[in-house]
Design a protein around this motif. Structure first.
Motif, short mmCIF file in Angstrom:
data_model
loop_
_atom_site.label_atom_id
_atom_site.label_comp_id
_atom_site.label_asym_id
_atom_site.label_seq_id
_atom_site.Cartn_x
_atom_site.Cartn_y
_atom_site.Cartn_z
N ASP A 86 -8.74 6.22 -11.89
CA ASP A 86 -9.67 5.82 -12.94
C ASP A 86 -10.87 6.76 -12.97
O ASP A 86 -11.00 7.66 -12.15
N ALA A 87 -11.76 6.54 -13.90
CA ALA A 87 -12.90 7.44 -14.09
C ALA A 87 -13.79 7.51 -12.85
O ALA A 87 -14.41 8.53 -12.56
N LYS A 88 -13.84 6.42 -12.11
CA LYS A 88 -14.71 6.38 -10.94
C LYS A 88 -14.16 7.22 -9.80
O LYS A 88 -14.90 7.88 -9.07
N HIS A 89 -12.82 7.20 -9.64
CA HIS A 89 -12.24 7.78 -8.44
C HIS A 89 -11.65 9.18 -8.61
O HIS A 89 -11.62 9.95 -7.66
N GLY A 90 -11.15 9.52 -9.78
CA GLY A 90 -10.55 10.85 -9.89
C GLY A 90 -9.79 11.04 -11.17
O GLY A 90 -9.92 10.28 -12.13
N TYR A 91 -8.99 12.10 -11.20
CA TYR A 91 -8.26 12.47 -12.39
C TYR A 91 -7.11 11.50 -12.65
O TYR A 91 -6.45 11.04 -11.72
N ALA A 92 -6.82 11.25 -13.92
CA ALA A 92 -5.77 10.30 -14.29
C ALA A 92 -4.48 11.04 -14.63
O ALA A 92 -4.40 11.71 -15.65
N ASP A 93 -3.51 10.96 -13.76
CA ASP A 93 -2.19 11.55 -13.99
C ASP A 93 -1.34 11.15 -12.79
O ASP A 93 -1.50 11.69 -11.70
N TYR A 94 -0.42 10.21 -12.97
CA TYR A 94 0.32 9.70 -11.82
C TYR A 94 1.57 8.98 -12.28
O TYR A 94 1.73 8.61 -13.45
N ASN A 95 2.48 8.76 -11.33
CA ASN A 95 3.62 7.86 -11.50
C ASN A 95 3.64 6.89 -10.32
O ASN A 95 3.44 7.30 -9.17
N LEU A 96 3.91 5.64 -10.60
CA LEU A 96 4.05 4.62 -9.56
C LEU A 96 5.23 3.72 -9.89
O LEU A 96 5.33 3.20 -11.00
N GLN A 97 6.11 3.53 -8.91
CA GLN A 97 7.21 2.58 -9.03
C GLN A 97 7.22 1.68 -7.79
O GLN A 97 7.28 2.18 -6.67
N GLY A 151 -6.07 -8.95 5.15
CA GLY A 151 -7.50 -8.81 4.91
C GLY A 151 -7.92 -7.40 4.55
O GLY A 151 -9.12 -7.10 4.50
N ASN A 152 -6.94 -6.54 4.25
CA ASN A 152 -7.25 -5.15 3.93
C ASN A 152 -7.86 -5.01 2.54
O ASN A 152 -7.89 -5.95 1.76
N ASN A 153 -8.33 -3.81 2.25
CA ASN A 153 -8.80 -3.50 0.90
C ASN A 153 -7.63 -3.17 -0.02
O ASN A 153 -7.58 -3.61 -1.17
N TYR A 154 -6.71 -2.36 0.47
CA TYR A 154 -5.46 -2.07 -0.21
C TYR A 154 -4.54 -1.36 0.78
O TYR A 154 -4.99 -0.90 1.84
N SER A 155 -3.28 -1.23 0.41
CA SER A 155 -2.33 -0.50 1.25
C SER A 155 -1.98 0.84 0.62
O SER A 155 -2.47 1.87 1.04
N ILE A 156 -1.14 0.85 -0.40
CA ILE A 156 -0.74 2.09 -1.04
C ILE A 156 -1.74 2.43 -2.15
O ILE A 156 -1.94 1.66 -3.08
N GLY A 157 -2.37 3.59 -2.03
CA GLY A 157 -3.29 4.06 -3.05
C GLY A 157 -2.65 5.17 -3.86
O GLY A 157 -2.18 6.16 -3.29
N TYR A 158 -2.58 5.00 -5.18
CA TYR A 158 -1.94 6.03 -6.00
C TYR A 158 -3.01 6.84 -6.71
O TYR A 158 -3.89 6.32 -7.38
N GLY A 159 -2.92 8.16 -6.49
CA GLY A 159 -3.95 9.07 -7.00
C GLY A 159 -3.39 10.20 -7.81
O GLY A 159 -2.23 10.17 -8.25
N TYR A 160 -4.18 11.22 -8.00
CA TYR A 160 -3.92 12.31 -8.94
C TYR A 160 -2.58 13.00 -8.65
O TYR A 160 -2.33 13.47 -7.53
N LEU A 161 -1.73 13.07 -9.67
CA LEU A 161 -0.45 13.76 -9.64
C LEU A 161 0.50 13.24 -8.56
O LEU A 161 1.44 13.94 -8.17
N CYS A 162 0.27 12.04 -8.08
CA CYS A 162 1.22 11.45 -7.13
C CYS A 162 2.45 10.95 -7.87
O CYS A 162 2.41 10.67 -9.07
N ASN A 163 3.53 10.81 -7.15
CA ASN A 163 4.78 10.30 -7.70
C ASN A 163 5.39 9.41 -6.61
O ASN A 163 6.12 9.89 -5.73
N ILE A 164 5.06 8.14 -6.64
CA ILE A 164 5.40 7.21 -5.55
C ILE A 164 6.55 6.31 -5.96
O ILE A 164 6.56 5.75 -7.06
#
Length: 429
Positions: A297-308, A265-278
């Motif tokens: 995204d534009a609402k939350h912050g700067y766009a630059d990330y890696n997610l695997q 029932g959570n909103n999300y678990s792993i949140g990927y943000g600016y310059l993260c490398n997950i």
């Protein structure tokens, strides 16, 4: 010649194990991952050992100064005993410390105000830095989530070399466990995070349910953390009540392996943000758990990330990015062995030997097994009672603490693994 008349004392169930010997087939009983890259982490190894039972005793022990340099860098092993109420955030500038929770111990706060809601903060700044910190078998319990821009239950701020292992972290007022401002080389293993108290609405921050657990990186503008916050989460359990941030990551190379998510029932678990490398692999997201959320995204912050996302339950494999950062592969930095994702619920979610504060800790010996009578792999049980002696202390008849029995009548108090206290009298002649 002195002669001591003693009642027979039953030994503990477990033989003492060395730091390199495993607790189980899966638990190596030592830090793995980022905490060991380009160095080592030792905590208070070889230092003075002290048992604390109050907030003041804890404060005095962990802030002990080196008499030659006045630095708070004296290697120390601090054992937490019983319920210890903290009435304020303890901001610590210390090095070379190990904090071990004796079975049944707990640090807790009942304060939900902005000023005094925090519990433990390890920090660096103004020439007084924290470094080389180990917490094992520690239960930290906040007053419950309340969005008043208060403090975290546990915070590392600008701290290199951290190992948090087999801890139970609950009910932070702001976050339960955060890490930011150039902290680096961090390993979090076999730790359980959850919210057991109902959130309080009406805080100045506006969120009616602020059960937001782990924020890695304080803001998109905190660019001093670029290249830092490198963290391994291995065999951790984000359990009931965790609505978000498990973890929410900026800047760091973060490896999430064999972690267990039952925060339905959570909103999300792993949140990927600016310059993260997950790099998240072999994790188990239970039915009804939302695994990820995009914070670039534009609402939350700067766009630059890696997610695997690799071989996880209830989410398809993903390899996606924005920007030019190279993808992070943990095996380029350290060796590790993850197990099959199908085993995560039974291994990490095992109340006796999985994630959480379930270790047997003995004063003078450290971690000696599991607290519930389960023997470590390859360790043979000793004969005798299944009830372990956690500590033995000597007192005069008037109640003064002794380092050892003295001539005349002495009182022995033994704290047992089941929470009871055994008191006997001895006569030294």
């Amino acid at each position: 010649m002195k002669r001591i008349l003693l009642l027979a004392i039953t030994s503990c169930t477990f033989l003492t194990i060395n730091a390199q010997e495993p607790l189980s087939e899966y638990d190596l009983n030592k830090p793995i991952g980022w905490a060991m890259v380009d160095g080592s982490i030792t905590g208070g190894e070889g230092g003075e050992e002290v048992v604390v039972t109050t907030e003041d005793e804890f404060d005095a022990a962990i802030n002990k100064k080196n008499p030659q340099t006045s630095e708070r860098d004296v290697p120390m092993i601090i054992y937490l005993k019983g319920d210890i109420e903290f009435t304020k955030m303890h901001t610590l500038h210390v090095k070379n410390k190990t904090i071990l929770g004796l079975p049944g111990s707990r640090i807790f706060s009942k304060d939900r105000t902005k000023k005094n809601s925090g519990i433990l903060k390890f920090s660096s700044g103004s020439g007084a830095n924290s470094e080389n910190i180990i917490l094992r078998n520690v239960t930290i319990e906040g007053a419950g989530a309340y969005d008043v821009d208060g403090d975290d239950a546990l915070l590392f701020q600008g701290v290199p070399r951290v190992w948090v292992d087999h801890c139970d972290l609950r009910d932070g007022v702001d976050s339960t466990f955060d890490c930011n401002h150039e902290s680096d080389y961090i390993s979090v293993t076999w730790t359980r995070m959850r919210y057991l108290k109902d959130p309080l609405a009406g805080g100045s921050g506006g969120a009616s349910d602020h059960r937001f657990c782990c924020t890695w990186g304080s803001s998109d503008k905190a660019t001093e953390s670029v290249g830092k916050l490198n963290t391994t989460f291995a065999n951790c359990w984000w359990d009931e009540g965790v609505m978000e941030r498990a973890p929410r990551v900026r800047f760091g190379k973060v490896h999430v392996v064999n972690c267990y998510y039952t925060n339905v029932g959570n909103n999300y678990s792993i949140g990927y943000g600016y310059l993260c490398n997950i790099y998240a692999e072999k994790c188990w997201f239970a039915d009804g758990v939302t695994p990820i959320k995009d914070y670039t995204d534009a609402k939350h912050g700067y766009a630059d990330y890696n997610l695997q996302m690799v071989d996880c339950h209830n989410i398809a494999d993903k390899k996606q990015n924005v920007g030019n950062i190279e993808y992070f592969s943990p095996s380029d930095y350290y060796e590790y062995n993850g197990f099959d994702k199908e085993l995560v619920p039974t291994i990490v979610g095992n109340e006796q030997t999985g994630a959480g504060a379930n270790l047997m800790v003995e004063v003078g010996k450290g971690v000696t097994g599991y607290a519930n009578g389960v023997a470590p792999t390859g360790i043979t049980k000793t004969t005798g009672s299944s009830t372990c002696i956690l500590s033995t202390a000597y007192y005069t008849p008037s109640g003064n603490r002794l380092n050892k029995p003295q001539k005349g009548l002495n009182i022995i108090k033994q704290e047992m693994g089941d929470g009871s206290t055994h008191t006997t009298k001895i006569m030294v002649r």
